[in-house]
Scaffold this motif. Structure first.
Motif: not given
Lengths: 299, 275
Positions: B258-265
């Motif tokens: 989640y921390t890595f892909f937060n914005r895609y989330f």
């Protein structure tokens, strides 16, 4: 010319079905096939011992639902759960989103924090909450500290379902909050400016501009909420170790379907009939919601 | 006037902070419990800081509980396979539905839309019987194959490819690339943002799934983490220190992702939901 055109068409059709083949395979074998199979099962008595056998029983499985006390309890629990959780989580999601959208500092940080429960698996969340709901656990200690009554959250049939409700409102609201946040970004500033000219305060702007503008999104959030809450299973299962206890108080329709399908012998067909009943209830609830929100938007 | 705005803002901050605390407490409590001794846990103290900080709970679940690492591995294998296959197959299907002209295109699309609305409980029992017939109960393929496509994301990828500029594909076609070449070399690399959002959701869905493994898997060797954790609870009913340590291990990978892909989330949610 026409020759090459049809040739191209054939090639395109070929590659289309090549591209679609994995999806079609799964669709047929594990989705559409099973739907047809489910209809068949709902009209049969299924024996799983040795070689699986099917005996046609007509509408017996459906008729049986009406005589089944546990089915009634499960349905009542589920309806109660839906009726309380859906409005609460929707309102909470909207309030959180509106607050987060007010242009405050640290918005990103709060957004990440709020989203944690949605990321975490239902199994983990349920275990953490069971640990906190413990008779001698954190929640009772906090309630005691502020002078509120404590409960036997896990063991008292009158509160066990409430314990699951609280947990799920807490864990689902942030998901819908994100949907609201995305929609809030789309509200044109001019609407707020016009309201300000009319002398609206922050609360009036929220109530008369934000809420009506978000109506389609709210409709979506409510429908998704209905579908999700009607399917409550993991939390009830883990909470009650699969039984739906104490005293059937956490028994939901899906948990009952699971029990009849996989835990008792000879009731798989009945479970399939129950699954259809649930699907129809969800469908009706969804249509009803759609109709209500459409009528509202006529004004 | 200025003061009024100040009070309003302060109030909003209070709401935000209070709710942040409400959100964090269960996690912090679980985390702190996972570092406490069983003695401290049963004594019912309310301290968030362990009196006697210990790593024994983690050691216990990884060393003494032989099956725990296996469950972790099973979860990783299944979730990774499901994610990769979904990305590939959903994109292929979405691309065909968006870009290619072929007989059956419209009805197929409608079927995929209709499938979205069927609750999983209806297909759950027949699926079990089909997997039983195939001999796939208690197997990786039984967990992977039925979930290697997802109608929601086929729909999402179709929407994505419809808005995708055609020029690049046409240029590639002039360069002599076939459909497969165009798709894998040109289209798929450019679809990265949509794929990232999809990857997170599919991975999490598989990683966190409880009901499917509960039905399909009965051999503890093949359990995934949610199922293992549940059986763990039955076995160590009052060892909440172990259960919390296991829960934390379970949650960590998702937090990292989640921390890595937060914005895609966020993008993904507004893509699949919202509008």
């Amino acid at each position: 010319m026409k020759q090459t055109l049809t040739k191209k068409m054939w090639r395109e059709t070929g590659s289309a079905y090549l591209f679609l083949s994995p999806a079609l395979f799964v669709l047929l074998l594990f989705i559409i096939g099973p739907i047809v199979f489910a209809v068949f099962l709902a009209f049969h008595k299924v024996q799983l011992l040795g070689t699986t056998s099917f005996e046609f029983v007509g509408l017996d499985n459906f008729a049986r639902i009406a005589d089944d006390t546990r089915a009634k309890i499960a349905l009542w629990n589920t309806l109660k759960y839906v009726a309380i959780v859906v409005p609460c989580q929707t309102i909470l999601a909207l309030v959180l989103a509106a607050t987060l959208n007010a242009g405050l500092k640290g918005e990103k940080f709060f957004r990440i924090v709020y989203f944690l429960p949605t990321l975490t698996s239902s199994a983990v969340l349920t275990l953490i909450f069971m640990w906190m709901y413990n008779q001698n656990g954190l929640i009772n200690h906090v309630l005691e500290a502020v002078g509120l009554p404590t409960y036997n959250w896990l063991g008292d049939p009158d509160v066990a379902l409430n314990a699951i409700m609280i947990m799920n409102i807490w864990s689902t609201a942030p998901y819908f909050m994100v949907i609201y946040l995305a929609a809030l970004q789309d509200i044109p500033d001019s609407l707020y400016e016009a309201a300000e000219l009319d002398g609206a305060d922050a609360w009036q702007k929220f109530w008369h501009v934000t809420v009506p503008y978000l109506r389609p999104v709210t409709s979506f959030v409510v429908v998704m909420g209905l579908i999700g809450t009607f399917q409550l299973f993991d939390q009830s299962y883990i909470f009650s170790a699969g039984s739906g206890g104490p005293n059937n108080s956490t028994l939901t329709v899906v948990l009952l379907i699971y029990q009849y399908a996989f835990k008792t012998l000879g009731t798989m067909g009945y479970a399939a009939a129950l699954a259809f009943a649930l699907a129809i209830i969800i469908l009706i609830a969804t249509l009803l919601q759609r109709k209500l929100s459409k009528e509202e938007s006529l004004y | 006037m200025k003061r009024k705005i100040g009070i309003g803002k302060a109030l909003l901050y209070v709401v935000l902070v209070v709710y942040a605390i409400i959100t964090l407490i269960p996690f912090l409590w679980a985390l702190s419990s996972s570092f406490k001794t069983l003695e401290e846990i049963v004594s019912g103290t309310m301290s968030f800081v362990p009196k006697q900080f210990t790593l024994d709970n983690y050691k216990q679940i990884f060393v003494e509980q032989e099956l725990f690492p296996r469950w972790l591995l099973n979860s990783v294998i299944i979730a990774a396979a499901v994610t990769v296959l979904n990305l590939l197959f959903n994109s292929m299907a979405g691309y065909a539905l968006a870009r290619l002209q072929f007989p059956g295109r419209k009805p197929l699309f409608l079927i995929i839309l209709a499938v979205l609305m069927i609750p999983a409980q209806v297909t759950m029992i027949p699926n079990y019987l089909i997997l039983k017939q195939l001999g796939w109960l208690n197997s990786y393929q039984g967990m992977i194959v039925p979930t290697m496509i997802n109608a929601t994301f086929i729909f999402m990828m179709r929407q994505f490819f419809i808005n995708f500029p055609r020029e690049l594909e046409e240029a590639a076609e002039l360069d002599g690339l076939g459909r497969l070449g165009i798709f894998f070399r040109i289209v798929l690399p450019l679809a990265r943002p949509a794929l990232a959002a999809q990857a997170i959701f599919v991975f999490m869905g598989s990683w966190n799934d409880f009901m499917r493994p509960l039905i399909i898997l009965s051999d503890p060797q093949l359990f995934t983490l949610p199922l293992g954790l549940n059986s763990f609870k039955g076995q160590y009913i009052s060892y909440w220190n172990y259960i919390m340590a296991a829960s934390m291990v379970f949650t960590l990978p998702v937090l990292v992702i989640y921390t890595f892909f937060n914005r895609y989330f966020i993008k993904g949610i507004s893509f699949t939901g919202g509008k």
